[in-house]
Design an enzyme around this catalytic site. Structure first.
Site, PDB file in Angstrom:
ATOM      1  N   GLY A  75       0.837  -1.211   0.000  1.00 60.70           N
ATOM      2  CA  GLY A  75       0.000   0.000   0.000  1.00 60.70           C
ATOM      3  C   GLY A  75       0.865   1.251   0.000  1.00 60.70           C
ATOM      4  CG  HIS A  76       3.262   2.209   3.412  1.00 60.35           C
ATOM      5  ND1 HIS A  76       3.320   1.092   4.209  1.00 60.35           N
ATOM      6  CD2 HIS A  76       2.639   3.155   4.149  1.00 60.35           C
ATOM      7  CE1 HIS A  76       2.776   1.359   5.386  1.00 60.35           C
ATOM      8  NE2 HIS A  76       2.338   2.603   5.377  1.00 60.35           N
TER       9      HIS A  76
ATOM     10  CB  SER B 167      -3.153  -2.492   7.961  1.00 57.19           C
ATOM     11  OG  SER B 167      -2.866  -1.832   9.179  1.00 57.19           O
TER      12      SER B 167
ATOM     13  NE  ARG C 285      -2.565   0.731  14.618  1.00 56.68           N
ATOM     14  CZ  ARG C 285      -2.632   2.023  14.262  1.00 56.68           C
ATOM     15  NH1 ARG C 285      -3.166   2.360  13.098  1.00 56.68           N
ATOM     16  NH2 ARG C 285      -2.203   2.958  15.057  1.00 56.68           N
TER      17      ARG C 285
HETATM   18  P1  AMP Z   1       0.242   4.607   7.557  1.00 57.08           P
HETATM   19  O1  AMP Z   1       1.709   4.324   7.438  1.00 57.08           O
HETATM   20  O2  AMP Z   1      -0.578   3.418   7.947  1.00 57.08           O
HETATM   21  O3  AMP Z   1      -0.069   5.845   8.362  1.00 57.08           O
HETATM   22  O4  AMP Z   1      -0.246   4.946   6.081  1.00 57.08           O
HETATM   23  C1  AMP Z   1       0.423   5.900   5.301  1.00 57.08           C
HETATM   24  C2  AMP Z   1      -0.354   6.091   4.026  1.00 57.08           C
HETATM   25  O5  AMP Z   1      -0.453   4.837   3.362  1.00 57.08           O
HETATM   26  C3  AMP Z   1      -1.777   6.604   4.236  1.00 57.08           C
HETATM   27  O6  AMP Z   1      -2.101   7.549   3.219  1.00 57.08           O
HETATM   28  C4  AMP Z   1      -2.594   5.348   4.098  1.00 57.08           C
HETATM   29  O7  AMP Z   1      -3.923   5.587   3.649  1.00 57.08           O
HETATM   30  C5  AMP Z   1      -1.817   4.604   3.034  1.00 57.08           C
HETATM   31  N1  AMP Z   1      -2.133   3.176   3.096  1.00 57.08           N
HETATM   32  C6  AMP Z   1      -2.044   2.370   4.193  1.00 57.08           C
HETATM   33  N2  AMP Z   1      -2.491   1.129   3.882  1.00 57.08           N
HETATM   34  C7  AMP Z   1      -2.858   1.170   2.572  1.00 57.08           C
HETATM   35  C8  AMP Z   1      -3.399   0.204   1.677  1.00 57.08           C
HETATM   36  N3  AMP Z   1      -3.662  -1.037   2.048  1.00 57.08           N
HETATM   37  N4  AMP Z   1      -3.653   0.600   0.407  1.00 57.08           N
HETATM   38  C9  AMP Z   1      -3.409   1.876   0.008  1.00 57.08           C
HETATM   39  N5  AMP Z   1      -2.899   2.821   0.813  1.00 57.08           N
HETATM   40  C10 AMP Z   1      -2.623   2.469   2.076  1.00 57.08           C
END
Ligand code: AMP
Length: 284
Positions: free
Chosen positions: A36-37, A185, A187
């Protein structure tokens, strides 16, 4: 790729790029990178001359008793990934770098921040909007890329950017999922094998709402009952935080799904609080 921890050094470099007429895309993250990142980094790379990836586990967006202290991290692995996906800068400040006088100034987006995730995490979005405003001031980004997995976060940030006249274009990327449908995620690392086996039913419950809508059920209340029943059966380790059907832009609850509506949910599964959403489109 340069690794920068000092906000002033980041700002100086980005201002120098702007003076050269270069464009900048920012991908804010809390690290422990997954696909995702990576989708955000790749998009950023395609948009601008220079790419800044930030990695900051922002204490201000965690409430008391949440997982700030145990949030997963892999700085060396993340640096390799960011470099491989074209980051020019990996910005990894400490809390003291980002909040030199403690939490002295807040950027708040009331209303949008108090419902859904904000109902159980009342200070979360204040922390997000504050840190993202700081990242915008530091990076002077032309583009900032966020994931639709955090749909409410995007809605809050859109409102902030509009209201504060911040000259940045927000770019939303689709949710990246595992083969079995679980949204990626950081998490997910908290899940035991048994919890991981049930977790895809979070997304499958939302997909059930779309199928029922296709078959003519448009009452948000009845769709909600059906999804909760599905989760009770297939996701018994889950404890619902919320499930709502809302307008995709202003997040106002909808009673009848005559127009596209967002099914949005948070469920606790063991130590993890998982969120997911699905845009539901009425047939024809
Ligand atoms: P985080 O590191 O969880 O705070 O996420 C950082 C960025 O990555 C945020 O814009 C999230 O929406 C995005 N993000 C996290 N998980 C996903 C995913 N499965 N698909 C797309 N973007 C994601």
């Amino acid at each position: 790729m340069k690794i920068i921890t000092d906000p002033h050094v980041l700002q100086k470099q980005c201002l120098a790029w702007k003076r050269e007429g270069l464009t900048i895309a920012l991908a804010p993250t809390m690290g422990y990178f997954h696909a995702g990142h990576i989708s955000l980094m790749d998009k950023a790379r395609s948009l601008a001359d220079k790419v800044v990836v930030s990695l900051f586990v922002n204490p201000a967006q965690f409430g008391p008793g949440e997982d700030l202290a145990s949030y997963p991290f892999d700085p060396d692995g993340d640096a390799v990934t960011a470099k491989a996906h074209g980051a020019d800068i990996l910005f990894t400040p400490s809390p003291g770098d980002m909040y030199p006088q403690g939490p002295a100034v807040w950027v708040e987006v009331p209303g949008l921040s108090s419902q859904l995730c904000g109902a159980s995490r009342p200070t979360h979005f204040r922390g997000v909007s504050t840190v993202v405003a700081k990242l915008f001031m530091l990076s002077r980004a032309d583009y900032a890329v966020f994931g639709q997995k955090d749909w409410q976060q995007l809605a809050v940030l859109r409102r902030m950017v509009k209201d504060l006249f911040i000259p940045v274009e927000l770019v939303a990327m689709p949710i990246v999922r595992e083969a079995d449908g679980l949204a990626l995620s950081s998490r997910n690392a908290y899940l035991t094998a048994e919890e991981r086996a049930q977790a895809p039913h979070l997304a499958k419950g939302l997909a059930l709402a779309q199928r029922l809508l296709n078959n003519g059920e448009s009452s948000a209340q009845r769709l909600k009952e059906a999804v909760l029943q599905y989760w009770r059966t297939y996701l018994p380790l889950g404890r619902e935080d919320y499930l709502s059907f809302v307008h995709p832009d202003d997040l106002a609850p909808v009673e009848s799904l005559d127009c596209p509506a967002l099914a949005v949910a948070a469920v606790h599964v063991g130590r993890a609080r998982l969120i997911d959403n699905l845009l539901l489109i009425p047939k024809g």
